[in-house]
Design a protein around this motif. Structure first.
Motif, PDB file in Angstrom:
ATOM      1  N   LEU A   1      -9.329  31.191  29.476  1.00  0.00           N
ATOM      2  CA  LEU A   1      -9.379  29.860  28.866  1.00  0.00           C
ATOM      3  C   LEU A   1     -10.818  29.333  28.853  1.00  0.00           C
ATOM      4  CD1 LEU A   1      -7.163  27.805  27.820  1.00  0.00           C
ATOM      5  CD2 LEU A   1      -7.438  26.662  30.027  1.00  0.00           C
ATOM      6  N   ALA A   2     -11.494  29.440  29.993  1.00  0.00           N
ATOM      7  CA  ALA A   2     -12.860  28.927  30.093  1.00  0.00           C
ATOM      8  C   ALA A   2     -13.814  29.703  29.186  1.00  0.00           C
ATOM      9  CB  ALA A   2     -13.342  29.002  31.543  1.00  0.00           C
ATOM     10  N   LEU A   3     -13.682  31.025  29.160  1.00  0.00           N
ATOM     11  CA  LEU A   3     -14.564  31.834  28.316  1.00  0.00           C
ATOM     12  C   LEU A   3     -14.287  31.593  26.833  1.00  0.00           C
ATOM     13  CD1 LEU A   3     -14.545  35.122  30.422  1.00  0.00           C
ATOM     14  CD2 LEU A   3     -16.509  33.606  30.031  1.00  0.00           C
ATOM     15  N   GLY A   4     -13.019  31.358  26.500  1.00  0.00           N
ATOM     16  CA  GLY A   4     -12.695  31.018  25.113  1.00  0.00           C
ATOM     17  C   GLY A   4     -13.327  29.704  24.699  1.00  0.00           C
ATOM     18  N   LEU A   5     -13.319  28.738  25.601  1.00  0.00           N
ATOM     19  CA  LEU A   5     -13.932  27.429  25.322  1.00  0.00           C
ATOM     20  C   LEU A   5     -15.446  27.569  25.139  1.00  0.00           C
ATOM     21  CD1 LEU A   5     -13.664  24.300  25.211  1.00  0.00           C
ATOM     22  CD2 LEU A   5     -14.020  24.305  27.681  1.00  0.00           C
ATOM     23  N   ILE A   6     -16.092  28.320  26.034  1.00  0.00           N
ATOM     24  CA  ILE A   6     -17.551  28.485  25.952  1.00  0.00           C
ATOM     25  C   ILE A   6     -17.927  29.259  24.699  1.00  0.00           C
ATOM     26  CG2 ILE A   6     -19.558  29.504  27.086  1.00  0.00           C
ATOM     27  CD1 ILE A   6     -18.056  29.038  29.764  1.00  0.00           C
ATOM     28  N   GLY A   7     -17.156  30.317  24.388  1.00  0.00           N
ATOM     29  CA  GLY A   7     -17.437  31.077  23.177  1.00  0.00           C
ATOM     30  C   GLY A   7     -17.292  30.232  21.924  1.00  0.00           C
ATOM     31  N   ALA A   8     -16.313  29.320  21.923  1.00  0.00           N
ATOM     32  CA  ALA A   8     -16.118  28.446  20.768  1.00  0.00           C
ATOM     33  C   ALA A   8     -17.299  27.497  20.585  1.00  0.00           C
ATOM     34  CB  ALA A   8     -14.826  27.649  20.931  1.00  0.00           C
ATOM     35  N   ILE A   9     -17.968  27.148  21.666  1.00  0.00           N
ATOM     36  CA  ILE A   9     -19.168  26.306  21.554  1.00  0.00           C
ATOM     37  C   ILE A   9     -20.222  27.030  20.726  1.00  0.00           C
ATOM     38  CG2 ILE A   9     -21.085  25.299  22.864  1.00  0.00           C
ATOM     39  CD1 ILE A   9     -19.062  24.758  25.127  1.00  0.00           C
ATOM     40  N   GLY A  10     -20.391  28.339  20.977  1.00  0.00           N
ATOM     41  CA  GLY A  10     -21.312  29.120  20.166  1.00  0.00           C
ATOM     42  C   GLY A  10     -20.884  29.189  18.711  1.00  0.00           C
ATOM     43  N   THR A  11     -19.577  29.300  18.487  1.00  0.00           N
ATOM     44  CA  THR A  11     -19.058  29.350  17.117  1.00  0.00           C
ATOM     45  C   THR A  11     -19.360  28.061  16.366  1.00  0.00           C
ATOM     46  OG1 THR A  11     -17.260  30.807  17.823  1.00  0.00           O
ATOM     47  CG2 THR A  11     -16.987  29.695  15.720  1.00  0.00           C
ATOM     48  N   VAL A  12     -19.168  26.921  17.026  1.00  0.00           N
ATOM     49  CA  VAL A  12     -19.458  25.628  16.394  1.00  0.00           C
ATOM     50  C   VAL A  12     -20.940  25.538  16.033  1.00  0.00           C
ATOM     51  CG1 VAL A  12     -19.446  23.129  16.694  1.00  0.00           C
ATOM     52  CG2 VAL A  12     -17.591  24.493  17.629  1.00  0.00           C
TER      53      VAL A  12
END
Length: 421
Positions: A107-118
């Protein structure tokens, strides 16, 4: 300038990196819930939380990232975003190989990775006008959307196949390699630096400047509103489509997957056809094809309430794929042409916020309507919403735009003046 002239090498690298990063994103988005269920034994609540983690940064961070893109050189911003995504994917791979992955970690890594996507999603459209001449913007955005459509078709299919055949770790390894390849491409992109502001305005005032410019502009305002309404309607459909397709139309999970693939194929065909169409149609007509296709697709889908046919569903989803890509190519080009470069990050981020913010609204509206009136009325409501987005587009000046403006947009200091005609 001839349309057949090759686009700049910097754009070729940027668009290729964009296609790779979108492919990696779609691979990971497909692999993450499968890994959660297959490896970690997660249930519906956990997979829903995973979706929230992977989409929440779009709502919270797009506007601040738009401000950063406007204030700083885009190259380190793009590299940093993609490096962050690569690091999170590599962390998931390591945890899987060590048999140490937990759901909170995923969950945490998905959230951090999505920050890069944004960050990447905001930076790319704000960077294209810096490397591509004005008359080539439609062609450049066609290549961006071609890469996006390809990624949206290939990424989920490849991710699901890899998890099924070789395990979740293999899917994440492939996504990591693809993401790292995007980083390598970006290191070779030569982008012009933006002059640093000697006395930058406070962040809230700068964000307000971008909002005012976009919402007071007679082309940007209906563009943002149309996209927002479209996504409300699309997620009204998305929220109930699988249940409708299986229970009412009699489709199987395999044919539901085909319908989603047909949507991607429609987008791919649209991206290929965009250049031919842009040579023959005024830009405003090209834009309106998108909202028209959205309404037609919704009406065709409503017809399955009386004629439960998978072929009709395929036709609907083809239109859902074809129209929005033409809309994205043409409106992105127009947005880049009419927005001063110092404001482009903030204006682009506003488009992302309005788009992603509309999605939970559409899904929530579907939940309320289906609970109070039944699933059938969700499809009818979606058709009404798609009619509304077409009315907004037709009532604006968008259909009357014949070509991209030939002059440079107004400087940022004129952002609060009346929109240029």
């Amino acid at each position: 300038m001839s349309r057949r002239t090759a686009l700049p090498a910097a754009f070729t690298r940027l668009s290729s990196a964009s296609a790779l990063t979108l492919t990696a994103e779609q691979l990971a988005l497909a692999a993450a819930p499968l890994a959660a269920v297959v490896v970690l034994g997660a249930g519906a609540t956990e997979t829903a939380l995973l979706q929230v983690a992977q989409t929440l940064p779009f709502l919270l961070l797009a506007m601040p990232f738009g401000l950063l893109v406007d204030r700083h050189s885009p190259r380190p911003f793009l590299l940093g975003a993609e490096a962050l995504r690569t690091a999170t994917l590599l962390s998931v791979v390591a945890l899987l190989l060590l048999d140490a992955l937990t759901f909170p970690a995923l969950l945490a890594l998905g959230l951090i990775g999505a920050i890069g996507t944004v960050a990447f999603s905001v930076a790319v459209p704000a960077t294209v006008p810096a490397v591509v001449e004005r008359e080539r913007l439609v062609d450049a955005n066609r290549w961006i959307e071609l890469g996006r459509s390809t990624a949206y078709i290939a990424g989920p299919a490849l991710g699901g196949a890899l998890v099924s055949l070789a395990g979740a770790s293999t899917a994440f390894i492939v996504a990591t390699v693809v993401c790292a390849a995007a980083v390598v491409l970006l290191t070779g992109v030569a982008l012009p630096d933006r002059p640093a502001a000697t006395h930058p305005e406070p962040a809230l005032r700068s964000l307000g400047e971008g909002l005012r410019f976009a919402l007071q502009h007679d082309l940007l305002r209906p563009m943002i509103l149309t996209s927002m309404i479209f996504n409300v309607g699309w997620f009204l459909v998305q929220a109930v489509f699988v249940v409708h397709a299986i229970d009412r139309v009699g489709m199987t999970p395999a044919t539901v997957g085909i319908a989603l693939g047909v949507s991607g194929a429609g987008g791919l065909l649209s991206a290929f056809a965009a250049r031919w169409l842009s040579d023959r149609l005024p830009l405003g007509v090209l834009m309106i094809v998108g909202p028209i296709c959205g309404l037609l697709a919704a009406v065709v889908l409503v017809a399955t309430l009386w004629i439960p046919s998978s072929v009709i569903v395929f036709a609907s989803f083809f239109l859902f794929g074809f129209g929005p890509v033409l809309w994205a190519i043409s409106t992105t080009s127009l947005r880049q042409a009419v927005t001063p470069l110092p404001l482009l990050g903030r204006v682009s981020s506003l488009m992302i916020v309005s788009t992603y913010g509309a999605r939970p609204l559409g899904a929530g509206l579907a939940a309320v309507i289906s609970a109070l009136a039944g699933l059938d009325w969700c499809l009818v409501a979606a058709a009404v919403v798609f009619a509304a987005q077409l009315v907004v587009a037709l009532a604006s000046r968008l259909p009357r735009v014949r070509r991209l403006p030939e002059q440079d947009p107004r400087p940022a200091s004129a952002a609060e003046a009346s929109p240029a005609r």
